[in-house]
Structure formats: structure tokens, C-alpha cells
Write a protein that holds these residues in place. Structure first.
Motif, short mmCIF file in Angstrom:
data_model
loop_
_atom_site.label_atom_id
_atom_site.label_comp_id
_atom_site.label_asym_id
_atom_site.label_seq_id
_atom_site.Cartn_x
_atom_site.Cartn_y
_atom_site.Cartn_z
N UNK A 8 1.02 -1.22 0.10
CA UNK A 8 -0.02 -0.06 -0.09
C UNK A 8 0.79 1.22 0.06
N UNK A 9 0.84 2.10 -0.97
CA UNK A 9 1.63 3.26 -1.13
C UNK A 9 1.05 4.24 -0.19
N UNK A 10 -0.39 4.37 0.11
CA UNK A 10 -1.00 5.27 1.07
C UNK A 10 -2.04 4.13 1.65
N UNK A 11 -3.01 4.88 2.61
CA UNK A 11 -3.93 4.36 3.19
C UNK A 11 -4.98 3.70 2.29
N UNK A 12 -5.22 2.57 2.43
CA UNK A 12 -5.79 1.73 0.98
C UNK A 12 -7.01 0.85 1.53
N UNK A 13 -8.14 1.03 1.00
CA UNK A 13 -9.12 0.14 1.14
C UNK A 13 -9.42 -0.83 0.18
N UNK A 14 -9.81 -1.98 0.45
CA UNK A 14 -10.11 -2.93 -0.72
C UNK A 14 -11.05 -4.06 -0.32
N UNK A 15 -11.68 -4.66 -1.23
CA UNK A 15 -12.61 -5.69 -1.03
C UNK A 15 -11.38 -6.96 -1.34
N UNK A 16 -11.42 -7.85 -0.35
CA UNK A 16 -10.45 -9.12 -0.56
C UNK A 16 -11.47 -9.99 -0.83
N UNK A 17 -11.02 -11.15 -1.52
CA UNK A 17 -11.70 -12.39 -1.83
C UNK A 17 -11.03 -13.76 -1.62
N UNK A 18 -11.73 -14.46 -0.88
CA UNK A 18 -11.16 -15.63 -0.62
C UNK A 18 -10.83 -16.61 -2.00
N UNK A 19 -9.47 -16.78 -2.22
CA UNK A 19 -9.28 -17.38 -3.63
C UNK A 19 -9.65 -18.87 -3.57
N UNK A 20 -9.28 -19.57 -2.41
CA UNK A 20 -9.72 -20.93 -2.27
C UNK A 20 -11.16 -21.47 -2.43
#
Lengths: 269, 160
Positions: free
Chosen positions: B98-110
Motif C-alpha cells: 500500500x503506497x498510502x492508506x488503502x481500502x479494498x475488497x478481498x476475495x478468498x481465492x480457495x
């Protein structure tokens, strides 16, 4: 065809290999031009090269050329000192028809030193800011050290320009974007149905950018590109810059993408 | 901020996926945030996630002893980060920071891989979208290999 003598009255080193010269005629009227036109700039005894004007067309003052030191002539130009006399022929070619963007969004897509030929067009638009809707500048260059006109970029932002910058190579200390300039096109705030776009940079970059603009919804006849070919005479006589039916020095360098899209990418022309 | 269920259907990556598929995908998703300089993942770690960036900026990096750390690409709001979750041996090939404060949606790959196995139609649709992301990145990488703005890419005959 005879170069007019212009005296170097100022010089600025923009990056390690790019510099700007300020020129005034030793006699006679200043050179009139429209944004996007080029001159044949000569270092006497070495040769001449085509270089676009990088200064404002609507403001009185020295003629500005931003040059990259990549060959014998440009290297000789880079070594010129204030007071030296250089030769200028022109201006030649077609310009950026910014007035066609009245009432529309205008988008400038620049790659590397391609920002220099676009700078007069941006300045022209900003001098009549109320005639345009959104003004967007998308600029891709090699690295943070290669950013041109850093002062101008900050000034443009202050005048309401949406400026997005990306570099090909970024050190970890660079907090900006890294990637192709084409990746900025889907992000920029403009209405593709009411947009006039001006694209300048290496030809591969212009092809990709024009394709990305079309994909976004800009029509090919609303996209201008500035082609680079082997300009010699500047007046359509020698044929060095022939591009099938076009002589780029007189029919261009600025051309509608709709006119040249089918020619770009062909090795045979 | 909109919920994941509100945000995902409007994202171009998921556009047209269908309500049932969206429900399956959404079941594998969670919101995450990263402080500046925090890593989303590191090279060599198991690639069991991917991310849709909602705000901030992520640098895709590689560290070489002589060259130091090189930023290969950045991802901003709306961008997809990570495809190694879909490609064996499911290991990250680069760092993501993260270059700066970052928000994301993460997905469980398995979780997603299992659901793709169970539902090949959804699996095809999701794979097609990931391939589009991979293709865009590959083309961009190839063009950047030309070093268009370097000395070799400078047109001497250009009106520049």
C-alpha cells in the motif's frame, strides 16, 4: 527556405537530456504560429531539425522550443549559449484546432516529450477557459526525473485542469502512478460524447491512446494526433516525409485520427 | 461507504455476472484496509486471495539485491490486484504494498476456486474476466518494454 537568424536569449535545462531555448529574431517581426506547428531549427554548420513550438502562441515573447538531445544537431543546439545565433525556418504544418473544442471537454494525452508540442494548445485553452468544459491532461513519461514543465503542471492544476500523471519506472519513493498513459484514459473525468482529444508522443503510444479513447467512446474524428516523419524541406517538396498520399510537413503533423487510423501500424507506408 | 453487496455489482469486473453468481462471489468477499507501506502480500507467500481496490494506491513491486526495490505497476481505486490465486502453484510472484492508506475488497481465492469447480459456468465467467485483466497488464508490460520515452524510442525526425 533560408533560415532567419534568431538569437538565443534564454535557456532552461528541463531534464537531464531535454532543454528549452528562448529565441528572438535578430531583426524583423517575431514569428507568428499556431499551437502544434513546428519550425526547422538549425545549428549553423551542423544541420537542422524539425522541432515543435512549446511556448504560448497568444502571448508576446521569445519563441520557445523544447528539444531533446538525441542526435548531432540537437546536441549542437544543447551546447548553444545565450547570445548565440540559431537559424529558424517556418512555422510549418497544421496546428491543434483547439477552437473546435469550444463547448466541449478537451483531453490532452501526452507521452514523454510529446507534452512540449501540446503545451501551446493547453495554454491556448486556458487563455479562454470559459469556452471549454472540462480540461484534462493525461501525461505519461519515463520516470519522475523526466517530468517536463513541472511548474506549468502545478499551475494548470490551479486553473482547474484535471491532471493525471504516470511513469514507466518509479522508485519506491515515488507515490504517484506507475503504468502506461493509456491506463489513465478510463479514469479521467470527461464525457466521451462531447470531447475533443489531442494526442502527442511516440507513435506506438499515440496508436494505443487513440484506441483507448475510442474504446471509451470518443469518435475517431474527435481525436487529433501529431505524426512524426522525416521532415526535411518543411514545404512538401522533397518527399522525405511522405506517408502514402500525405506529406506530413504540410498535411500534418496534426491530423485527425479518423484520417490516419487505417494507415498507422502499416509497415509499408 | 457502500456495502460489498452494493459495491460489487457496479464494478466493471463483475458487471453482468448475474445475481446468483454475485451472491456466490460476495460470500467469499470481505472489506480490508491497509496502512501506508503495509503489504497486501509478499512474493512467495500462498496466493489465496485477490483484491478490488476501493481507495488508495497499491504498488506491485519486486526486490532485487543490486537494483533495490522496483515498482512495476500501481493499482488505484477500481483496479484488480492479484491473479496468482487462479494459477498453480498459487504463490504470489511479486510484492504488493500500500503506497498510502488503502481500502479494498478481498476475495478468498480457495473459496472462489471451489465454487468455480462446482459451477463451471460461473467459473468460466470469472476466469474470462481475470484473463481480461491479465491481458491488459501483459499488453501494457510489452509496450513499456519498448521504452518509448527512452533514447531508443526518440524519433530523430519528429517535430518534437
Amino acid at each position: 527556405m533560408v533560415p532567419r537568424p534568431f538569437r538565443l536569449v534564454g535557456r532552461r535545462q528541463d531534464t537531464t537530456d531535454t532543454f528549452t531555448v528562448l529565441l528572438e529574431p535578430t531583426e524583423g517581426d517575431p514569428l507568428g504560429f499556431v499551437p502544434g506547428q513546428f519550425t526547422m531549427l538549425s545549428a549553423f554548420g551542423v544541420g537542422e531539425v524539425p522541432v515543435s513550438v512549446s511556448g504560448a502562441a497568444h502571448v508576446a515573447g521569445p519563441l520557445q522550443h523544447t528539444v531533446r538531445d538525441v542526435g548531432a544537431v540537437t546536441h549542437a543546439l544543447s551546447r548553444a549559449s545565450v547570445g548565440d545565433v540559431l537559424g529558424v525556418r517556418g512555422p510549418y504544418g497544421t496546428g491543434w484546432d483547439v477552437a473546435h473544442g469550444h463547448g466541449k471537454d478537451v483531453v490532452f494525452v501526452a507521452g514523454g516529450i510529446g507534452l512540449a508540442p501540446l503545451r501551446p494548445a493547453v495554454l491556448e485553452v486556458l487563455s479562454h477557459r470559459d469556452r471549454y468544459r472540462r480540461v484534462v491532461v493525461l501525461y505519461g513519461t519515463r520516470s519522475p526525473d523526466d517530468l517536463l514543465f513541472a511548474d506549468s503542471l502545478a499551475d494548470w492544476q490551479g486553473q482547474g485542469v484535471e491532471l493525471l500523471v504516470t511513469v514507466d519506472y518509479g522508485p519506491p519513493s515515488w507515490a504517484g502512478r506507475v503504468g502506461l498513459v493509456t491506463t489513465l484514459i478510463p479514469r479521467a473525468g470527461f464525457d466521451p460524447k462531447y470531447t475533443l482529444a489531442f494526442v502527442c508522443g511516440p507513435e506506438v503510444m499515440m496508436r494505443r491512446s487513440a484506441m483507448a479513447l475510442v474504446e471509451r467512446g470518443v469518435t475517431p474524428d474527435s481525436i487529433r494526433v501529431s505524426l512524426e516523419r522525416n521532415m526535411r524541406c518543411g514545404v512538401g517538396l522533397c518527399g522525405h516525409c511522405q506517408f502514402r498520399e500525405l506529406f506530413i510537413c504540410v498535411d500534418g503533423p496534426v491530423l485527425s485520427y479518423a484520417r490516419v487510423a487505417g494507415l498507422l501500424g502499416y509497415r509499408e507506408v | 461507504m457502500r456495502t460489498i453487496e452494493q459495491y460489487l455489482p457496479d464494478h466493471p469486473f463483475f458487471a453482468g455476472l448475474g445475481a446468483d453468481a454475485m451472491s456466490l462471489v460476495g460470500g467469499c468477499a470481505a472489506n480490508v484496509s491497509f496502512a501506508a507501506d503495509e503489504f497486501l502480500f509478499r512474493e512467495g507467500e500462498p496466493a489465496d486471495r485477490f483484491f478490488v481496490i476501493r481507495r488508495g494506491r497499491v504498488a506491485i513491486e519486486v526486490h532485487a539485491p543490486a537494483a533495490g526495490t522496483v515498482v512495476l505497476d500501481t493499482a488505484d481505486a477500481g483496479d484488480i490486484v492479484g491473479w496468482s490465486w487462479l494459477v498453480p502453484p498459487y504463490r504470489w510472484l511479486f510484492d504488493a504494498r500500500a503506497v498510502e492508506a488503502t481500502g479494498a475488497v478481498t476475495f478468498d481465492g480457495r473459496c472462489l476456486r471451489d465454487k468455480c469447480e462446482e459451477d463451471p459456468r460461473m467459473g468460466y465467467e470469472l476466469t474470462r474476466r481475470v484473463i481480461q485483466v491479465m491481458s491488459d497488464r501483459l499488453v501494457a508490460s510489452r509496450v513499456r518494454l519498448l521504452d518509448l520515452y527512452g533514447a531508443a524510442g526518440a524519433g530523430h525526425a519528429a517535430p518534437r
